[in-house]
Design a protein around this motif. Structure first.
Motif, PDB file in Angstrom:
ATOM      1  N   THR A 141       0.855  -1.181   0.000  1.00 19.04           N
ATOM      2  CA  THR A 141       0.000   0.000   0.000  1.00 19.04           C
ATOM      3  C   THR A 141       0.896   1.238   0.000  1.00 19.04           C
ATOM      4  N   VAL A 142       0.305   2.386  -0.285  1.00 20.49           N
ATOM      5  CA  VAL A 142       1.087   3.629  -0.281  1.00 20.49           C
ATOM      6  C   VAL A 142       1.706   3.862   1.085  1.00 20.49           C
ATOM      7  N   SER A 143       0.934   3.653   2.148  1.00 17.85           N
ATOM      8  CA  SER A 143       1.462   3.908   3.491  1.00 17.85           C
ATOM      9  C   SER A 143       2.584   2.939   3.849  1.00 17.85           C
ATOM     10  N   GLN A 144       2.488   1.693   3.396  1.00 17.81           N
ATOM     11  CA  GLN A 144       3.564   0.731   3.657  1.00 17.81           C
ATOM     12  C   GLN A 144       4.847   1.135   2.937  1.00 17.81           C
ATOM     13  N   LYS A 145       4.701   1.605   1.707  1.00 14.97           N
ATOM     14  CA  LYS A 145       5.884   2.036   0.963  1.00 14.97           C
ATOM     15  C   LYS A 145       6.482   3.292   1.584  1.00 14.97           C
ATOM     16  N   LEU A 146       5.645   4.207   2.027  1.00 15.15           N
ATOM     17  CA  LEU A 146       6.137   5.409   2.696  1.00 15.15           C
ATOM     18  C   LEU A 146       6.912   5.050   3.956  1.00 15.15           C
ATOM     19  N   LEU A 147       6.419   4.080   4.716  1.00 15.82           N
ATOM     20  CA  LEU A 147       7.115   3.655   5.927  1.00 15.82           C
ATOM     21  C   LEU A 147       8.505   3.131   5.602  1.00 15.82           C
ATOM     22  N   MET A 234       8.166  10.468  -3.108  1.00 13.04           N
ATOM     23  CA  MET A 234       6.885  10.211  -2.458  1.00 13.04           C
ATOM     24  C   MET A 234       6.829  10.824  -1.058  1.00 13.04           C
ATOM     25  N   LEU A 235       7.972  10.903  -0.393  1.00 12.22           N
ATOM     26  CA  LEU A 235       7.990  11.406   0.979  1.00 12.22           C
ATOM     27  C   LEU A 235       7.593  12.880   1.070  1.00 12.22           C
ATOM     28  N   ASP A 236       7.764  13.605  -0.022  1.00 14.17           N
ATOM     29  CA  ASP A 236       7.460  15.041  -0.011  1.00 14.17           C
ATOM     30  C   ASP A 236       6.377  15.402  -1.021  1.00 14.17           C
ATOM     31  N   ASP A 237       5.634  14.398  -1.472  1.00 12.49           N
ATOM     32  CA  ASP A 237       4.580  14.635  -2.452  1.00 12.49           C
ATOM     33  C   ASP A 237       3.302  15.064  -1.730  1.00 12.49           C
ATOM     34  N   PRO A 238       2.846  16.316  -1.920  1.00  9.28           N
ATOM     35  CA  PRO A 238       1.648  16.779  -1.208  1.00  9.28           C
ATOM     36  C   PRO A 238       0.403  15.984  -1.567  1.00  9.28           C
ATOM     37  N   GLU A 239       0.390  15.345  -2.730  1.00 12.32           N
ATOM     38  CA  GLU A 239      -0.775  14.561  -3.121  1.00 12.32           C
ATOM     39  C   GLU A 239      -0.910  13.290  -2.302  1.00 12.32           C
ATOM     40  N   LEU A 240       0.180  12.902  -1.621  1.00 14.46           N
ATOM     41  CA  LEU A 240       0.137  11.695  -0.810  1.00 14.46           C
ATOM     42  C   LEU A 240      -0.138  11.981   0.661  1.00 14.46           C
ATOM     43  N   VAL A 241      -0.277  13.228   1.008  1.00 13.87           N
ATOM     44  CA  VAL A 241      -0.510  13.588   2.403  1.00 13.87           C
ATOM     45  C   VAL A 241      -1.763  12.878   2.933  1.00 13.87           C
ATOM     46  N   GLY A 242      -2.810  12.848   2.110  1.00 17.87           N
ATOM     47  CA  GLY A 242      -4.032  12.173   2.517  1.00 17.87           C
ATOM     48  C   GLY A 242      -3.829  10.687   2.728  1.00 17.87           C
ATOM     49  N   GLU A 243      -2.919  10.098   1.901  1.00 14.34           N
ATOM     50  CA  GLU A 243      -2.658   8.673   2.040  1.00 14.34           C
ATOM     51  C   GLU A 243      -1.994   8.350   3.371  1.00 14.34           C
ATOM     52  N   ARG A 244      -1.256   9.309   3.933  1.00 13.91           N
ATOM     53  CA  ARG A 244      -0.461   9.015   5.130  1.00 13.91           C
ATOM     54  C   ARG A 244      -1.325   8.711   6.338  1.00 13.91           C
ATOM     55  N   SER A 245      -2.548   9.154   6.312  1.00 14.89           N
ATOM     56  CA  SER A 245      -3.409   8.921   7.477  1.00 14.89           C
ATOM     57  C   SER A 245      -4.221   7.627   7.343  1.00 14.89           C
ATOM     58  N   ARG A 246      -4.031   6.923   6.253  1.00 14.58           N
ATOM     59  CA  ARG A 246      -4.841   5.719   6.023  1.00 14.58           C
ATOM     60  C   ARG A 246      -4.173   4.493   6.608  1.00 14.58           C
TER      61      ARG A 246
END
Length: 246
Positions: A141-147, A234-246
């Motif tokens: 998932t996006v959040s797993q990749k961000l982690l 991805m770590l600084d992509d504002p479009e992914l900010v919403g994904e970070r809370s999922r």
């Protein structure tokens, strides 16, 4: 992966690359790597004085774990073939370029070994009917990749081989804008997913075990190319900010 003609009784030389330095070995030489040795990595108390050696036997060069505690992840440069080199184990160096990743305490090291006459050459993997290669594929998932990116960021930002200090869970959580509780829950999820796929060393735990799990996750992600330098955006992509809370 195709086999080339069997190696001769005397292997050709190999070259070890670490942090922009190159060491060329001639047949008959034994090369040691560790806190001391032919390649002195770092004055790191968690690192063995002599951890790895490279030596020739039977017409091949071998990577040998001469340490007593630490393991190394060994892979081809594309991350398609991966092996854990435990204490006392040895692996033949059969690829044109072999990547070796390992950690001692909070520091992760990466070096590469190049051989002029590889025993194997790599083929481009065949594609599935949908046109996608599934070799080594792990759906994240996006959040797993961000982690994973938050933990592996120092390694990925480094140019080439070398060593990097891994962030603590608290620092990685702060980088993502997560609470530590949320970070640890996501870490459990991604480690469980990879554990089910057979990746060793990712079982849950506390204290030192938790630290080792985080380090092992980064080792695997780097060696298998689960995340690459280009993903850092991805770590600084504002479009992914919403994904970070999922």
């Amino acid at each position: 992966m195709d086999t080339v003609p069997p190696p001769s009784d005397t292997p050709v030389g190999v070259t070890v690359e670490f942090a922009g330095e190159y060491f060329t070995l001639a047949p008959g030489e034994r090369f040691t790597i560790g806190r001391e040795g032919d390649l002195t990595l770092d004055d790191n108390r968690f690192l063995h004085r002599h951890f790895l050696s490279i030596e020739d036997a039977g017409g091949l060069w071998w990577l040998v774990n001469i340490g007593s505690r630490l393991s190394a992840t060994v892979t081809d440069t594309e991350g398609r073939v991966q092996a854990q080199l435990a204490p006392g184990a040895r692996l033949p160096i059969v690829f044109a370029a072999t990547t070796v990743v390992f950690s001692a305490g909070p520091t992760t090291y990466e070096l590469s070994v190049h051989t002029e006459q590889p025993a194997f050459r790599e083929n481009v993997p065949s594609l599935d009917d949908d046109g996608l290669s599934t070799i080594g594929a792990v759906p994240l998932t996006v959040s797993q990749k961000l982690l994973i990116l938050a933990l592996a960021e120092p390694v990925l930002r480094r140019e080439g081989t070398g060593m990097s200090e891994l962030p603590s869970s608290a620092k990685a959580a702060e980088r993502l804008g997560w609470t530590l509780t949320r970070f640890n829950r996501k870490l459990d999820n991604v480690c469980d997913k990879l554990d089910r796929q057979g990746v060793p060393g990712l079982r849950g735990g506390v204290s030192a075990s938790a630290t080792n799990r985080r380090v092992r996750l980064v080792e695997h992600a780097i060696a298998s190319r689960l995340v690459v330098r280009e993903d850092l955006a991805m770590l600084d992509d504002p479009e992914l900010v919403g994904e970070r809370s999922r």
